[in-house]
Design an enzyme around this catalytic site. Structure first.
Site, short mmCIF file in Angstrom:
data_model
loop_
_atom_site.label_atom_id
_atom_site.label_comp_id
_atom_site.label_asym_id
_atom_site.label_seq_id
_atom_site.Cartn_x
_atom_site.Cartn_y
_atom_site.Cartn_z
N ASP A 144 0.82 -1.21 0.00
CA ASP A 144 0.00 0.00 0.00
C ASP A 144 0.86 1.26 0.00
OD1 ASP A 144 -2.30 -1.45 -0.03
OD2 ASP A 144 -2.70 -1.28 2.12
N TYR A 192 5.45 -7.99 9.38
CA TYR A 192 5.29 -6.55 9.42
C TYR A 192 5.59 -6.00 10.82
CZ TYR A 192 2.39 -7.29 5.21
OH TYR A 192 1.92 -7.66 3.98
N ASP A 245 -7.22 2.92 8.39
CA ASP A 245 -5.91 3.50 8.71
C ASP A 245 -6.08 5.01 8.79
OD1 ASP A 245 -5.63 4.69 6.08
OD2 ASP A 245 -4.93 2.76 5.33
N ARG A 271 -4.50 -3.58 8.66
CA ARG A 271 -5.50 -2.57 9.02
C ARG A 271 -6.67 -3.19 9.77
NH1 ARG A 271 -7.29 -0.16 3.60
NH2 ARG A 271 -6.32 -2.01 2.68
#
Length: 298
Positions: free
Chosen positions: A38, A66, A80, A171
């Site tokens: 993203d 992550y 987000d 998210r």
């Protein structure tokens, strides 16, 4: 240029922006990415260059890792902080951060964010959202292998590291963390630290003078067989021996001929002088006959 580049994607750029920069830098058009990242995220972005782009249809979904930050007190339409704020509420801090994170471990039936590229009736979810239309609920089956808190950094006390299956939306984890703790919550930042077998330590800045080029076969988990020139094939005890061999003739593969090979898997990667030559697939279960699935030469 043929092979793999591992870029540390800067925040604020799309994956296609990265490819556009690489095309200009190296003066060639053939680049593709092995999984988008993203725009607001940074970290490992694996790029295929030249003939390696032919591998894209054969890449398997891989586990990801992550480091993320979450913010409490506000919900957003994108889950987000880069989206449109929908609501605010007082923050409840009466919870054990690590304990709540561990509740996510295991298999999850995860609600996909409304601002995602998942399709319903041929239309991406974010297209419904942008048009002001009701967004259908879409769920995805994912798995969280581990999730653990990290030390606070800057003004964000809620940081965590997560290892998960491909297709997991971080998210959604942040949003659902809020639900579990009686809060509104959203993802504040995201760094991908591992993808396709590469780590953040392997990743190089986009503006590096030159990038390390990794061999294309690193992205394939297939069994490997060597191709030899006709005059350098391993000797046979009996020239009439037609039993399947753990090697092949280069000319047969270069011309896309069917071959009989001794292989354990149903798909094999044929290499010639350490360069990927072709992917071959078993024609019939239990039989040693294989046919060309994709030639990988330029």
């Amino acid at each position: 240029m043929d092979g793999i580049l591992v870029i540390n994607k800067p925040e604020g750029m799309t994956s296609f922006d990265v490819i556009a920069r690489l095309r200009k830098k190296y003066g060639q058009k053939k680049f593709g990415h092995a999984g988008t990242l993203d725009p607001m995220a940074s970290g490992v972005l694996v790029i295929l260059a030249g003939s390696a782009t032919k591998l894209l249809p054969f890449l398997k979904d891989t586990d990801k890792e992550y480091i993320a930050e979450l913010e409490l007190g506000t919900s957003y339409d994108t889950d987000d902080v880069f989206g449109k704020a929908e609501a605010t509420a007082p923050v409840n801090t009466d919870f054990d951060f690590a304990a709540v994170l561990h509740e996510f471990e295991g298999k999850q039936h995860q609600l996909v964010p409304k601002a995602s590229a998942k399709k319903v009736n041929g239309k991406k979810l974010y297209e419904y959202l942008r048009a002001g239309q009701p967004v259908p609920e879409v769920y995805s089956d994912v798995e969280i292998y581990s999730i653990e808190p990290l030390e606070a950094a800057g003004d964000c006390p809620y940081r965590f590291k997560i290892a998960c299956s491909s297709g997991t939306y971080i998210r959604s984890i942040c949003r659902d963390f809020g639900t579990k703790t009686g809060n509104l919550a959203a993802m504040k930042s995201l760094i991908r630290t591992k993808a396709n077998g590469f780590t953040i330590e392997d990743a190089q800045p986009l503006d590096a003078e030159m990038h390390t080029l990794y061999p294309a076969e690193r992205l394939l988990g297939y069994e490997r067989l060597e191709a030899f020139d006709t005059d350098s094939l391993p000797p046979q005890k009996d020239q009439t021996d037609r039993t399947p061999k753990p090697y092949v003739c280069y000319d047969d593969i270069r011309n896309g001929r069917k071959v009989r090979i001794d292989a354990k898997g149903d798909q094999v990667l044929i290499v010639y002088k350490d360069q990927p030559l072709a992917i071959y697939s078993r024609i019939e279960e239990g039989k040693p006959a294989f046919a060309s699935k994709r030639g990988l030469w330029s």
